[in-house]
Each structure stands twice: as C-alpha cells, then as structure tokens.
Scaffold this active site. Structure first.
Site, mmCIF file in Angstrom:
data_model
loop_
_atom_site.group_PDB
_atom_site.id
_atom_site.type_symbol
_atom_site.label_atom_id
_atom_site.label_comp_id
_atom_site.label_asym_id
_atom_site.label_seq_id
_atom_site.Cartn_x
_atom_site.Cartn_y
_atom_site.Cartn_z
ATOM 1 N N ASP A 1 38.887 31.124 19.545
ATOM 2 C CA ASP A 1 38.736 31.049 18.096
ATOM 3 C C ASP A 1 39.937 31.645 17.380
ATOM 4 O OD1 ASP A 1 37.757 33.563 19.178
ATOM 5 O OD2 ASP A 1 37.203 34.081 17.128
ATOM 6 N N GLU B 1 35.740 35.889 19.057
ATOM 7 C CA GLU B 1 36.310 37.231 19.223
ATOM 8 C C GLU B 1 36.621 37.869 17.883
ATOM 9 O OE1 GLU B 1 39.650 40.185 19.639
ATOM 10 O OE2 GLU B 1 39.571 38.303 18.511
#
Length: 489
Positions: free
Chosen positions: A84, A150
């Site tokens: 991400d 994350e």
C-alpha cells in the site's frame, strides 16, 4: 566492450529491471485499505514466475522460492515490504486514489510522480525484492512477504500468520528511506481517534469567510517530526481561537490533513462572523508573525489566504465549535521527548494528523509514537481524559509494538560489512523514530534476526516525493551479496 562499459550496462540492466517492476505497481491504485487489486495482481504475477504463492485473508502475499542447487540447507531468508501507499496530491490536481494510476516522471537523477505522491514507500522495496527473487542465483531458500495497510494500521503485519515467520532465520525489511542507513530498531505507535456528533443551527449573520493555512512542508510524522515543522491543523485552530477573542465566530466547517502519519501541510475552515474584514486580517497577520517566530527557519512559505464565500445555510452550535477548537489546541503535536539513550533521536512524539467533518460528525485522527511502550500507555490515558474534558468520544486503536535493537544480530553485521566492502565507507546503524512492521514480526518470532534497509527517497507521503535513482543498483547489490553470504553460512 571494456570493463567500464560492462559495469554501466550491468548497472542499467538492474536499474531498468527494478523500475519495470515498480511501474507495474504504480499502474494499480493501491491506497492503504484498498489493496485488493494489487494483491490479486501480485498473486497472479508471482505464480506465473514459478513461485509458490499464498494470499491470506488480509490480502498479504507470501511467495516462496526454492534454494539454488547445493544451497538447500542454508537458512531461510525473508524479503519483506508492503504493497500500500499514502496517496496525496498537489492542490488542484485531479486525482482519484481509488481509480487513477501514478503517472511516473523520470529525470537523470530522480523518479517522481506527476502531481501526486510517488508510492516508492514501499513500492520500490517490493519492486527490488521481486527483481531479486527473479534474477539472483546461488541462494538459500527465499520467501517474499508483501503486506497490506502498513501506512494506516499495519493490518497486514498484525494478521500475518506466525507460521510464515517461525521457520525463517533472517528477515530483510525493505522499507527504509536512506541507502546508507541500516535500521535495527523502530518505534511503536497507537491510533487514537476522537469523534463527536454535531448539532447545527442557522447562522446569525451572512458574512462568511474561508480561511486556509497552506504552504507548509508536511512530511512523514516519524522521520520528519524532529525537524520542527509546523502543523496546519493546529495553526488554523489557533487562528480561529484568536478570532473568537475579537467577537462572535460561527464555524461552518473545518478540515485538514491527509493521513494520520503525515504532518498536515494544509487546513481549511469556513466561518460566519460580523467581525470586520480588516480586523480578521489583523488577527491573521498577528498569528502569522507568531508562527514565523516559532517555525520561520523551517517553514518560510506559510500562506493564510482569506476569501469571501457564500454564506452557509447552517453552522455548528457554539458549544460544538468551542469543544472542537479546544481539542485541537489541547492535543500535543510534535516532539514530546528525546531519547536519553541515543543522542539526537526522538523518543516520543505525537501527530495531529487529520480532521474530517461531515454534516453530522467530526473526526480527529491523532497518532503518538514512542520507543517506550509505557509512554504509549500514557497517551492512551491522556486521550481518554482529553475526550472527557472536551465532550468527544475517544477510540483507542491497536497499539503497535516497538522493535528493540538486537546487539548480537548476525544479519546486521553481515549487511554492514557488505556495505563497507561495496562502498568503501561504513554504514550508519540506527534505531529510528518511525513505525516498521518488524515490531509485529518480532512479537511473533523473537528469534528472527531482522534489519531494515532501503533506497534513498525524499519527501515521502507528499507530492514532492522522489526516488534517488543512483541508489537502486547499489541496494540490489547489497541484498544479493548478503543473500550469498547467508547461503554460505
């Protein structure tokens, strides 16, 4: 072809190979919390490459590659990154992070993006790991782990099964931002959110103004918090509080920030007031001067435009507006304490990251970090107290553990020695004031020997993010040589 030409060709081959992998990721929207498409792509792509691939319920990707012939007994090494990215855009740039790809811009020195953040955090780490898994030879068993979310919650690392970690000896996290730095420890953090239902009424007058704070540097709330950068949300709240001393100020809206772990560089409010324009401008000028005295050397570009706007049909009830501004001025933002063990390292900090407001509710995202878990416990208690005092509801998120330095790390020694051999200078070894997934990995396998490294990237989590291209091949060389030394153990 002479040796210099051969070296250049090899350098170009590695760089272009890694950037090709990165371009595949950049083409897929992958905002934190919305990784289904990129996870599905990685599952398909890595399977096509011949790896054994698992996609778990959190959309983490785990890909295994068998050892080269003759190295089957070497210890298992994990290469790890996250898929991400933090999605932010320049003011006025048309960008939908759920639909639009990243448009890459390349110069001789840098890779950046047109109008948006680049996503090299951690797309470039994942791209390098894929390239290495594809091309390296003479290695022991390898495992690539690419996690989700994350940047927001570390959901991927939290839900990653310990089974994927327990049989490994070493883990190389590829999520750091400076090629010459070896990270051996990181801070923990906790998500603290405040919400309050809003009551709205008709405004008392029709003179409406939009006040903005913009032009601040922003940046990563861990890596850059020690620079003393200004916080646009706090600054705007202070301006509005100062205006209230001049007369009645009705608040129609307040928004600011883009991510809890990014220092907000802009914020906007719409107010309704009978205070004369000249007096509003005088307050703004006074607050700008106050800001300059505190942050001028770091934040020379602050702008606070005042614009006349159409009067809103409703504004916040006076008590709701007062409680919101009280919360935004009470919450600590910036460095809280410096380390007493490592000179120059921020030990504890907090970031007032986002204010979201709808017609019915306001949400404030607050993000403390600390190398000491007990200080995060204090912030949790602090949040509950502040919420009670201001009439908000505190929402306590999952507390991410810190990652303590392992003084006996074999992996850190191998990486540092390899770097010195390849670069003719020592590698900086440090603990950082930023969150890494290594804390969760350590909790699940305390015996796992870990380090974090990365290429050099600048201004991450901002539209100015750029990757230093000259660090890509040296980083690949460092990892490959480390894997060869591990295989020979």
């Amino acid at each position: 072809m002479n040796q210099n030409q051969a070296d250049k060709a090899k350098k170009d081959e590695v760089l272009e190979g890694v950037l090709q992998e990165f371009a595949k990721l950049a083409a897929i929207p992958r905002k934190s919390g919305h990784e289904q498409a990129v996870s599905d792509f990685l599952k398909s792509y890595l399977s096509e490459l011949g790896f054994t691939v698992t996609q778990d319920e959190a959309n983490n990707i785990i890909a295994d590659k068998k050892a080269s012939a003759g190295f089957e007994k070497a210890p298992l090494t994990i290469l790890q990154g996250h898929m991400d990215m933090v999605c932010v855009a320049e003011e006025g740039y048309a960008y939908d992070p759920l639909k639009d790809p990243i448009k890459l811009v390349r110069t001789e020195e840098f890779l950046s993006a047109e109008g948006t953040s680049l996503g090299a955090d951690d797309g470039i780490g994942v791209a390098e790991a894929i390239y290495i898994m594809k091309t390296t030879k003479d290695h022991g068993p390898l495992r690539l782990i690419v996690t989700t979310d994350e940047e927001q919650s570390m959901k991927g690392a939290i839900h990653l099964s310990a089974d994927h970690l327990k049989d490994a000896s070493f883990l190389i996290n590829c999520d750091s931002e400076n090629y010459d730095e070896l990270t051996v420890g990181s801070a923990g953090s906790v998500d603290l959110d405040f919400t309050r239902e809003l009551k709205r009424v008709e405004p008392e007058t029709s003179a409406a103004w939009k006040i903005e704070v913009k032009g601040l540097r922003g940046g990563h709330s861990g890596e850059r918090i020690g620079d003393g950068r200004g916080n646009a949300i706090r600054t705007l709240a202070m301006i509005l509080t100062a205006l209230q001393a001049k007369g009645e100020v009705e608040l129609a809206s307040f928004t600011g920030g883009k991510a809890r772990n990014a220092i907000p560089n802009d914020a906007t409010a719409v107010i309704v007031t009978d205070i004369p324009k000249a007096d509003i401008e005088a307050v703004i000028a006074d607050q700008k001067e106050r800001f300059t005295q505190m942050y001028g050397n770091v934040e020379p570009q602050i702008l606070v435009p005042l614009t006349s706007v159409e009067a809103p049909q409703q504004v916040l009830k006076a008590g709701d507006a007062k409680r919101l501004l009280s919360l935004l001025t009470i919450l600590h933002t910036g460095v809280y304490a410096m380390s007493t063990v490592i000179p120059g390292l921020v030990e504890t900090s907090a970031n007032l990251g986002v204010v979201n407001m709808t017609a019915e509710e306001v949400e404030v995202q607050f993000f403390p970090r600390s190398a000491i878990d007990q200080k995060l416990d204090e912030f949790r208690q602090y949040a509950e107290t502040v919420a009670e005092l201001t009439g908000f509801t505190a929402h306590i998120g999952t507390q991410s553990p810190g990652w303590k330095e392992n003084k006996e790390s074999r992996l850190a020694k191998i990486v540092a020695e390899t770097f010195a051999e390849q670069n003719g200078k020592p590698m900086k070894v440090e603990t950082i004031h930023a969150g890494l997934e290594c804390g969760w990995h350590f909790r699940k396998n305390p015996k796992l020997d870990m380090v974090s490294i990365g290429v050099t990237t600048k201004d991450i989590h901002s539209p100015n993010e750029h990757l230093v291209l000259a660090t890509v091949k040296p980083q690949v060389d460092l990892i490959v040589a480390t894997l060869h030394k591990i295989a020979a153990l």
